[in-house]
Design an enzyme around this catalytic site. Structure first.
Site, PDB file in Angstrom:
ATOM      1  CG  ASP A   1      55.765  -7.435   9.285  1.00  0.00           C
ATOM      2  OD1 ASP A   1      55.932  -6.712   8.419  1.00  0.00           O
ATOM      3  OD2 ASP A   1      54.448  -7.776   9.736  1.00  0.00           O
TER       4      ASP A   1
ATOM      5  CG  ASN B   1      45.588  -0.774   4.970  1.00  0.00           C
ATOM      6  OD1 ASN B   1      44.942  -0.050   5.828  1.00  0.00           O
ATOM      7  ND2 ASN B   1      46.787  -1.613   5.046  1.00  0.00           N
TER       8      ASN B   1
ATOM      9  CG  HIS C   1      44.274   1.173   2.319  1.00  0.00           C
ATOM     10  ND1 HIS C   1      44.836   0.549   2.475  1.00  0.00           N
ATOM     11  CD2 HIS C   1      42.600   0.565   1.121  1.00  0.00           C
ATOM     12  CE1 HIS C   1      44.766  -0.415   1.305  1.00  0.00           C
ATOM     13  NE2 HIS C   1      43.896  -0.528   1.044  1.00  0.00           N
TER      14      HIS C   1
ATOM     15  CG  ASP D   1      47.719   5.943   5.325  1.00  0.00           C
ATOM     16  OD1 ASP D   1      47.897   4.804   4.881  1.00  0.00           O
ATOM     17  OD2 ASP D   1      46.629   6.391   4.138  1.00  0.00           O
TER      18      ASP D   1
ATOM     19  CD  GLU E   1      53.001  -4.898   6.160  1.00  0.00           C
ATOM     20  OE1 GLU E   1      52.667  -6.321   6.347  1.00  0.00           O
ATOM     21  OE2 GLU E   1      52.829  -4.188   5.850  1.00  0.00           O
TER      22      GLU E   1
END
Length: 331
Positions: free
Chosen positions: A207, A215, A220, A224, A250
């Site tokens: 994770d 974010n 975002h 990404d 994630e």
């Protein structure tokens, strides 16, 4: 006193033998002389080479069917073509002979016709029919080829669409890794192998640390880019038989067939270190990991829950670290 047998190469008629596929196996000197060939040149040639297109059609539709279905042919009119292209009207008789080894042979006798007017009307009609048949056949072949090409194009389009759909159904669109569906199918299969062959399988569950903060702080698009960089690092640092998947947000996982727990820990630590060392991300990235080795009789959920518990322990211990899953409780 008995007379000597006649010389077949000097008989006043031509003689030749064919295989079923039209290959000439033998011809006498008389026929070779009429056709302006050396006798040794005719064996090995195809009968087609001695026929014009119209004569070839007549041979296929008249003489050959008579031989094949009746075993003989009588007084069939056919034009043979000499080596220099001259058409020579001939009257042909033929019989079918079963040769050695069961091979069928066509033996033909050929008589030159010097008074052609008897057959002119028949020849003209046959030629017109043959030419019409050839034209219709060529047209049919052309239409068939267009239909075949159209069908092939449609099949190629369908195949490409099926491949695209299969890719969409099995791949995470952002990272290019396998998706959760493939992860569950693959782990289920490996658990069946474990049950059947006692072949170990382990998984590393990861994770991305503080991903929500990435974010919220950077947006975002940056988030990404972080996920894509993690995916690339995973793909570059696992074996071909391993399966890396993004299973949500994630969260990533690597399934390692034929791998025991301690070996998986080594791989998990290497992945964690490589991710922390990435320099092409907009912000520093670390992951917390949980490692579990499956045991017989466990299902996908059982192994995943144990790895997930180890992952949360890694987060609780300060993140950017790896923890081994506890052994399952006795059932």
């Amino acid at each position: 006193m008995p007379q000597a047998p006649p010389d077949i190469n000097r008989l006043p008629c031509g003689l030749l033998s064919l295989q079923q596929d039209g290959i000439i196996t033998w011809a006498n000197g008389t026929l070779a002389h009429w056709l302006e060939y050396e006798p040794r040149k005719l064996p090995g040639m195809r009968i087609d080479q001695l026929l014009s297109p119209a004569a070839r059609m007549f041979y296929l539709t008249s003489l050959l069917p008579l031989l094949q279905h009746h075993g003989h042919a009588s007084e069939v009119y056919l034009r043979l073509r000499s080596r220099h292209g001259a058409d020579m009207p001939m009257l042909i008789n033929g019989d079918v002979t079963e040769g050695a080894g069961g091979k069928t042979r066509y033996d033909l006798s050929v008589m030159a016709i010097h008074k052609r007017h008897v057959f002119e009307e028949q020849l003209l009609s046959a030629r017109q029919m043959a030419e019409q048949a050839v034209a219709e056949q060529e047209k049919a072949y052309a239409e068939l080829e267009l239909a075949r090409q159209s069908l092939q194009e449609k099949q190629d389009e369908l195949l490409a669409l099926n491949c695209k759909l299969e890719h969409m159904a099995t791949t995470d669109s952002l990272t290019g890794l396998a998706n959760r569906r493939v992860f569950e199918q693959t782990l289920s299969h490996q658990l069946a192998v474990l049950e059947r062959n006692q072949t170990p399988v382990s998984l590393v569950l990861m994770d991305v640390d503080h991903f929500k903060q990435v974010n919220d702080t950077h947006g975002h698009p940056v988030g990404d880019a972080v996920l894509q960089a993690v995916a690339t690092t995973l793909k570059d640092n696992i074996r071909e038989i391993d399966v890396a998947a993004r299973i949500g947000g994630e969260e990533f996982v690597v399934i390692m067939p034929d791998t025991e727990l301690e070996e998986a820990v080594v791989v998990g630590e290497r992945l964690r270190e490589r991710i922390a060392a990435m320099t092409d991300t907009p912000t520093p990235v670390t992951v917390s990991s949980g490692v579990a080795e499956a045991v017989p009789a466990e299902d996908v959920s059982d192994v995943f829950v144990r790895a997930d518990s180890a992952l949360y322990q890694a987060k609780a211990d300060g993140r950017n670290r790896l923890r081994k899953a506890a052994a399952p409780a006795p059932r």
